[in-house]
Design a protein around this motif. Structure first.
Motif, PDB file in Angstrom:
ATOM      1  N   LYS A  51       0.832  -1.202   0.000  1.00 45.70           N
ATOM      2  CA  LYS A  51       0.000   0.000   0.000  1.00 45.70           C
ATOM      3  C   LYS A  51       0.866   1.251   0.000  1.00 45.70           C
ATOM      4  N   SER A  52       0.450   2.279  -0.722  1.00 43.40           N
ATOM      5  CA  SER A  52       1.140   3.564  -0.697  1.00 43.40           C
ATOM      6  C   SER A  52       0.121   4.674  -0.481  1.00 43.40           C
ATOM      7  N   ASP A  53       0.519   5.662   0.315  1.00 38.12           N
ATOM      8  CA  ASP A  53      -0.432   6.675   0.772  1.00 38.12           C
ATOM      9  C   ASP A  53       0.289   8.007   0.974  1.00 38.12           C
ATOM     10  N   SER A  54      -0.163   9.076   0.314  1.00 40.72           N
ATOM     11  CA  SER A  54       0.426  10.398   0.570  1.00 40.72           C
ATOM     12  C   SER A  54      -0.541  11.221   1.412  1.00 40.72           C
ATOM     13  N   HIS A  55       0.028  12.070   2.251  1.00 40.46           N
ATOM     14  CA  HIS A  55      -0.822  12.824   3.179  1.00 40.46           C
ATOM     15  C   HIS A  55      -0.546  14.321   3.070  1.00 40.46           C
ATOM     16  N   THR A  56      -1.640  15.092   2.932  1.00 44.10           N
ATOM     17  CA  THR A  56      -1.526  16.534   2.694  1.00 44.10           C
ATOM     18  C   THR A  56      -2.493  17.313   3.589  1.00 44.10           C
ATOM     19  N   VAL A  57      -2.816  16.732   4.759  1.00 44.68           N
ATOM     20  CA  VAL A  57      -3.847  17.362   5.595  1.00 44.68           C
ATOM     21  C   VAL A  57      -3.468  18.798   5.975  1.00 44.68           C
ATOM     22  N   LYS A  58      -4.488  19.636   6.008  1.00 45.33           N
ATOM     23  CA  LYS A  58      -4.303  21.038   6.375  1.00 45.33           C
ATOM     24  C   LYS A  58      -5.321  21.386   7.450  1.00 45.33           C
ATOM     25  N   PRO A  59      -4.912  21.818   8.644  1.00 44.74           N
ATOM     26  CA  PRO A  59      -3.546  22.027   9.116  1.00 44.74           C
ATOM     27  C   PRO A  59      -2.853  20.708   9.508  1.00 44.74           C
ATOM     28  N   LEU A  60      -1.535  20.793   9.729  1.00 43.55           N
ATOM     29  CA  LEU A  60      -0.754  19.594  10.045  1.00 43.55           C
ATOM     30  C   LEU A  60      -1.098  19.030  11.426  1.00 43.55           C
ATOM     31  N   PHE A  61      -1.500  19.924  12.340  1.00 45.57           N
ATOM     32  CA  PHE A  61      -1.897  19.503  13.697  1.00 45.57           C
ATOM     33  C   PHE A  61      -3.355  19.899  13.887  1.00 45.57           C
ATOM     34  N   PHE A  62      -4.172  18.966  14.347  1.00 44.43           N
ATOM     35  CA  PHE A  62      -5.612  19.220  14.473  1.00 44.43           C
ATOM     36  C   PHE A  62      -6.123  18.506  15.728  1.00 44.43           C
ATOM     37  N   PRO A  63      -7.351  18.821  16.198  1.00 45.69           N
ATOM     38  CA  PRO A  63      -7.851  18.188  17.429  1.00 45.69           C
ATOM     39  C   PRO A  63      -7.931  16.663  17.277  1.00 45.69           C
ATOM     40  N   GLY A  64      -7.194  15.952  18.113  1.00 50.49           N
ATOM     41  CA  GLY A  64      -7.236  14.480  18.086  1.00 50.49           C
ATOM     42  C   GLY A  64      -6.116  13.846  17.281  1.00 50.49           C
ATOM     43  N   GLY A  65      -5.283  14.650  16.615  1.00 52.62           N
ATOM     44  CA  GLY A  65      -4.216  14.022  15.825  1.00 52.62           C
ATOM     45  C   GLY A  65      -3.359  15.007  15.062  1.00 52.62           C
ATOM     46  N   ASP A  66      -2.585  14.487  14.149  1.00 50.69           N
ATOM     47  CA  ASP A  66      -1.680  15.283  13.316  1.00 50.69           C
ATOM     48  C   ASP A  66      -1.310  14.441  12.101  1.00 50.69           C
TER      49      ASP A  66
END
Ligand code: MG
Length: 348
Positions: A51-66
């Protein structure tokens, strides 16, 4: 000239079309047991799950995780839902010039903690830096491999006691009429947590992301057996999972809306924004398709785990129609069509 839009990465039918028209057209055609064109959670070749997975979440730190916790959990979960045991990860970072080393360290710490929770290690990787402005701070790609286990063999032998089954893995095409559908917990928490934090909405209650590796819970479920497929309802949410299953298994699925677990705060947020919680991404939930004889046993095992305490049997597979039908709380029926994309962009 057509150009890439955010919808092309949002997990719905617009992204599916790009994958089919472009990516599979040029990169498909392998002889893998579960190839690229299966568009399942992971691929399988020579009994190795990849499996391959790219991550681009915005913002990098959020309630409950990062982003670090998200990267490890997302890859681990996509391997585990095939019925495999994740054994190792890779991690490739692309950093924007000027990014704080302390933020990078915070992400790495979080990845390390999440790897410990999942019982895996990162064993190779890559680091690149681009000029300021060339990307939004930070992108990480995690890939992973998994292996076949005795628990999967046992699970399949239990399925075969109850109905015909000729797959060797848990695949999107495995559902048959009569199977039951279970949701492991409340839908939409991750997407609403990221969105409300990013855009500064106040929905009255604080929603935390559910991001979590679920491989140990899944392994416990396989030891009971009877499961034909598991899927993590990430981009496009529950609606995307059910529509992919319906299409690839060529079956109908009927869901009782009142049974679908969802937090009051998520419903309130969705009503305010005019979006459907069934289409919103989760990062710590699974949807399980199981032979009907084992549905109650699997449900009670899921509920033994803290992340599965709100689990419910939400529906079943039928041959009465194709597509996904929702029996609504007010007593009507409506077609749950595949989402165009996740209504909340850049959540993973
Ligand atoms: Mg998945």
């Amino acid at each position: 000239m057509s150009r890439i839009t955010l919808s092309h990465g949002a997990g719905g039918s617009i992204m599916q079309k790009l994958i089919k028209d472009q990516i599979i057209r040029y990169l498909g055609g392998s002889s893998a047991e579960v190839p690229l064109e299966a568009l399942d959670d992971s691929a399988i070749i020579n009994d190795i799950v990849l499996k391959s997975d790219s991550h681009t979440v915005k913002p990098l730190f959020f309630p409950g995780g990062d982003i670090g916790r998200l990267a490890v959990s997302g890859t681990v979960n996509d391997i585990a839902v095939m019925g495999a045991e994740p054994i190792a990860l890779t991690s490739a970072f692309v950093l924007e010039e000027g990014f704080l080393v302390s933020d990078f360290e915070r992400i790495l710490k979080s990845m390390s903690e999440t790897c410990k929770q999942a019982g895996v290690h990162v064993i190779t990787g890559d680091t690149k830096v681009v000029e300021k402005g060339a990307l939004d701070k930070f992108i990480v790609n995690t890939s992973g491999i998994g292996k076949r286990t005795n628990a999967l063999e046992h699970n399949i032998s239990v399925v075969k006691k109850h109905r015909s089954f000729n797959a060797r893995w848990l695949l999107d095409s495995n559902l048959k009429p009569g199977d039951k559908i279970i949701a492991s917990g409340t839908m939409g928490d991750h997407g609403i947590a990221v969105l409300s934090f990013r855009d500064g909405y106040d929905f009255g209650v604080k929603i935390l992301s559910d991001v979590k590796p679920l491989n140990y819970m899944i392994a416990d479920l396989l030891k009971i057996g009877g499961i034909v497929k598991i899927k993590d309802p990430t981009r496009g949410g529950l609606s995307n999972v059910l529509n992919e299953w319906s299409e690839k298994s060529r079956v109908g699925i009927i869901i009782a809306e009142e049974k679908v677990p969802v937090k009051e705060g998520v419903i309130a947020a969705c009503e305010m924004l005019g979006i459907d919680y069934m289409e919103i991404g989760n990062e710590g939930k699974i949807i399980v398709a199981v032979v009907k004889e084992l549905a109650e046993d699997i449900l009670s095992e899921i509920r033994q785990h803290p992340e599965g305490k709100d689990a419910e049997i939400i529906g079943e597979v039928t041959d009465q129609f194709t597509g996904v039908v929702l029996e609504t709380i007010i007593g009507g029926r409506r077609l749950l069509t595949p989402p165009l994309g996740d209504p909340v962009p850049r959540i993973c």
